[in-house]
Design an enzyme around this catalytic site. Sequence first.
Site, PDB file in Angstrom:
ATOM      1  N   TRP A 140      -2.480-122.411 -43.453  1.00  0.00           N
ATOM      2  CA  TRP A 140      -2.348-122.623 -44.890  1.00  0.00           C
ATOM      3  C   TRP A 140      -3.758-122.521 -45.471  1.00  0.00           C
ATOM      4  CZ3 TRP A 140      -2.927-127.751 -47.611  1.00  0.00           C
ATOM      5  CH2 TRP A 140      -2.458-127.692 -48.924  1.00  0.00           C
ATOM      6  N   ASP A 222      -1.237-132.232 -39.724  1.00  0.00           N
ATOM      7  CA  ASP A 222      -0.763-131.972 -41.080  1.00  0.00           C
ATOM      8  C   ASP A 222       0.749-131.836 -40.977  1.00  0.00           C
ATOM      9  OD1 ASP A 222      -0.212-131.225 -43.607  1.00  0.00           O
ATOM     10  OD2 ASP A 222      -1.322-129.329 -43.562  1.00  0.00           O
ATOM     11  N   LYS A 258       8.168-131.175 -49.854  1.00  0.00           N
ATOM     12  CA  LYS A 258       9.247-130.274 -49.441  1.00  0.00           C
ATOM     13  C   LYS A 258      10.488-131.046 -49.006  1.00  0.00           C
ATOM     14  CE  LYS A 258       5.515-127.751 -49.263  1.00  0.00           C
ATOM     15  NZ  LYS A 258       5.048-126.492 -49.749  1.00  0.00           N
TER      16      LYS A 258
END
Length: 412
Positions: A140, A222, A258
């Site tokens: 990312w 993460d 999300k």
Amino acid sequence: MAASIFAAVPRAPPVAVFKLTADFREDGDARKVNLGVGAYRTDEGKPWVLPVVKKVEQMIANDNSLNHEYLPILGLPEFRANASRIALGDDSPAIKENRIGSVQALGGTGALRIGAEFLRRWYNGNNNTATPVYVSSPTWENHNSVFMDAGFKDIRTYHYWDAAKRGLDLQGLLNDMEKAPEFSIFILHACAHNPTGTDPTPDQWKQIATVMKRRFLFPFFDSAYQGFASGSLDKDAWAVRYFVSEGFEFFCAQSFSKNFGLYNERVGNLTVVGKDADNVQRVLSQMEKIVRTTWSNPPSQGARIVATTLSSPQLFAEWKDNVKTMADRVLLMRSELRSRLESLGTPGTWSHITEQIGMFSFTGLNPKQVEYMIKEKHIYLMASGRINMCGLTTKNLDYVAQSIHEAVTKIQ
Ligand SMILES: Cc1ncc(COP(=O)(O)O)c(C=O)c1O
């Protein structure tokens, strides 16, 4: 008139994924499809407010005991405790031994940033900006910038994606860990790796943990997609929990953007797992200082929604069902896209579409093919070839598959 005092400020390039969405919005073609943005969409191509979130929002609106006073600097205690609990598990030894702490943060990004700031100030010496920080190749794109902006000067990549085999380059990853200076920081995607959709298996995680322990490497997880990889919260937290069982001290940045669909509420949590309560409390006291000068104290709405949901067995069950609905739709889109490409006879193998997990797929389309998809087909995807499976719907699958077929056969 004198020139502006800002005359010498260079224009920064736009953030790719937001630019892509802006371009998509301006595109007037009726066939357009957005496979760029990292957010869930329904089969009608619409954002989804989770039914459990709607319900809890009503409960909060009707609760006259609530107000808009400042939260504590470290955030809402029920949120922090419950968020860490779903990452570490109900019977986590670290929770039982009282050696975890949490910081409510502005999304997963905020959790990463607070963790990065802390590490720069207090890890491996004071203000040790030279400690290498390793991010996966690819990753990312914000990982680099967050750690750089926190002051780290030596951001490196570790091998992750093997383009030829369209899978994990485990040996490359382990070699990089063997060669990394002791105490280097490694950012690890807890599950549903963004952008490749490829995670290590439990056995591969064990090998990773063995090297990290021997070489004194610091794991910074993460966790932005818990529940999205397998549909099960517990399965998706396997790696994080394994590292607890192996006695690691680590950080874990969690995002609820999300899995709760709370993108714009900015709900995140940073879990700290330490050797004992005393260490963790000293770490948290420093994190409190960092939060105070960053956002002073966090917003409450999203954290209340998450805390209320996670602390009620019934709402928790409803949420898990909602997560599964999202994960299952992604799985269905994966198999539908793969079978279409295979029946079209599109050159190449497409098994990686169903082997990859989470929201994203790394299609293997090259930048020229991506450009063709955008310019000629009005299908928006990242230059890396990453597509968001949630952008696919039963209505646009045929068009997307046919367009990928054309891109692959016409453009080399
Ligand atoms: C790997 C990864 N980490 C962190 C985040 C940040 O999430 P948030 O929007 O909660 O800051 C994202 C969001 O796209 C992500 O993909």
